[in-house]
Design an enzyme around this catalytic site. Structure first.
Site, PDB file in Angstrom:
ATOM      1  N   GLU A 145       0.844  -1.203   0.000  1.00 50.71           N
ATOM      2  CA  GLU A 145       0.000   0.000   0.000  1.00 50.71           C
ATOM      3  C   GLU A 145       0.872   1.244   0.000  1.00 50.71           C
ATOM      4  O   GLU A 145       1.940   1.268   0.632  1.00 50.71           O
ATOM      5  CB  GLU A 145      -0.909  -0.014   1.235  1.00 50.71           C
ATOM      6  N   ASP A 147       0.229   5.430   0.555  1.00 52.78           N
ATOM      7  CA  ASP A 147      -0.857   6.269   1.070  1.00 52.78           C
ATOM      8  C   ASP A 147      -0.622   7.765   1.000  1.00 52.78           C
ATOM      9  O   ASP A 147       0.440   8.252   1.402  1.00 52.78           O
ATOM     10  CB  ASP A 147      -1.095   5.956   2.558  1.00 52.78           C
ATOM     11  N   GLU A 149      -3.111  10.233   3.027  1.00 57.29           N
ATOM     12  CA  GLU A 149      -4.283  10.323   3.895  1.00 57.29           C
ATOM     13  C   GLU A 149      -4.305  11.713   4.529  1.00 57.29           C
ATOM     14  O   GLU A 149      -3.285  12.176   5.057  1.00 57.29           O
ATOM     15  CB  GLU A 149      -4.253   9.256   4.985  1.00 57.29           C
TER      16      GLU A 149
END
Length: 323
Positions: A145, A147, A149
């Site tokens: 993953e 990210d 955010e």
């Protein structure tokens, strides 16, 4: 991408409409010297201009990154109507969150390496407890993953941009920023470049983080699992704002974030293998000295957390990748 080329002379002299310039991410200006030179030296007849335009547009087809469509390229896979596409061309999408549910979308295709870019306008006002995301992720319990955010905050306090990289289900590589602008006041461009040698996080074209492939010293790097592109708006009031001290004010719901100009170029994964576009600059992209200096600038001025300096969290020494 074409955004590194100097082509504003065409825009200045009316060869290309501004909508086409924006679609292909072509800068609309160069230096003052360049513009003055063009104004003084370029004296084209109408016929010459038309021929030059035709030749330019033909060449442009091979270098202009495809401007994606939310209608064709993604599916709103959860939210029960809280995610919406707002135009026929599929350029603008919104995600909403209320007390019952958030919402999100995912790319129709999987990629093993790629460049994913979108413009976002975050939840305004009191957004404490909310998380707005744009990221790549593989399925399963041993997932990879990458990210972006955005952790909401109470009114008058900055949104926190949280970045992380997971490999085989393990993250713990967080770097966080308070950006040099208000990301709720307008659209800004967020980009993840993922190639075999590095991952580069950029904001409005400015690199803020580089995570290099350090497998030679035993650091796992996401390179084996194809990932989809995801975006979501969800509630995480137990940790998102000041470690959970600030809770979500549901009287302000629904909370809404906007996405536009979604754009992905990558090695599409199908039938157990990936297919990469020919001569893609992002596949071998690395930071030159200017890019390295911009990372240092962003991190020295706007970074508010770096796992590499968190000795309380890592009392026996920071992770090897930091050294």
């Amino acid at each position: 991408m074409i955004n590194s080329m100097k082509l504003p002379s065409l825009y200045l002299f009316g060869f290309i409409p501004s909508s086409y310039i924006n679609q292909c991410h072509i800068p609309q200006f160069t230096s003052t010297i360049d513009i003055r030179y063009l104004q003084i030296k370029m004296k084209f007849s109408y016929g010459t201009r038309f021929a030059f335009l035709a030749l330019f547009l033909f060449a442009l087809q091979s270098v202009c990154v495809y401007a994606g469509s939310f209608h064709k390229d993604v599916q709103i896979h959860w939210g029960d109507g809280r995610g919406k596409i707002h135009d026929n061309e599929g350029k603008l999408l919104s995600l909403s969150l209320d007390k019952s549910s958030g919402s999100g979308f995912q790319s129709n295709q999987e990629f093993l390496y790629g460049k994913a870019e979108v413009q976002m306008k975050l939840v305004p006002g009191n957004s404490a407890g909310t998380v707005t995301t744009f990221y790549l992720k593989a399925p399963g319990t041993m997932w990879d993953e990458i990210d972006f955010e955005f952790l909401g905050n109470i009114s008058g306090h900055p949104v926190t941009l949280h970045t992380n990289v997971y490999t085989k289900g393990t993250g713990d590589k967080e770097q966080q920023f308070h950006l040099w602008f208000d990301p709720t006041a307008g659209f800004h461009t967020y980009c993840i470049t993922w190639n075999p040698q590095r991952i580069i996080f950029t904001v409005d074209g400015i690199p803020i983080r580089e995570f290099k492939n350090s497998e030679t010293i035993g650091i796992p790097f996401p390179k084996d699992q194809p990932m989809r592109v995801y975006a979501s708006l969800w509630e995480a009031e137990h940790w998102a704002t000041r470690g959970g001290l600030e809770k979500t004010d549901w009287s302000k719901a629904p909370f809404t974030a906007f996405y536009r100009n979604y754009n992905v170029e990558g090695c599409v994964w199908a039938n157990g293998k990936s297919s990469c576009p020919a001569n893609s600059p992002w596949f071998t992209q690395k930071l030159d000295q200017s890019g390295i200096d911009k990372v240092k600038w962003a991190q020295s001025k706007y970074m508010v957390y770096n796992y590499c300096t968190d000795t309380k969290r890592f009392p026996k020494g920071v992770p090897k990748v930091c050294t």
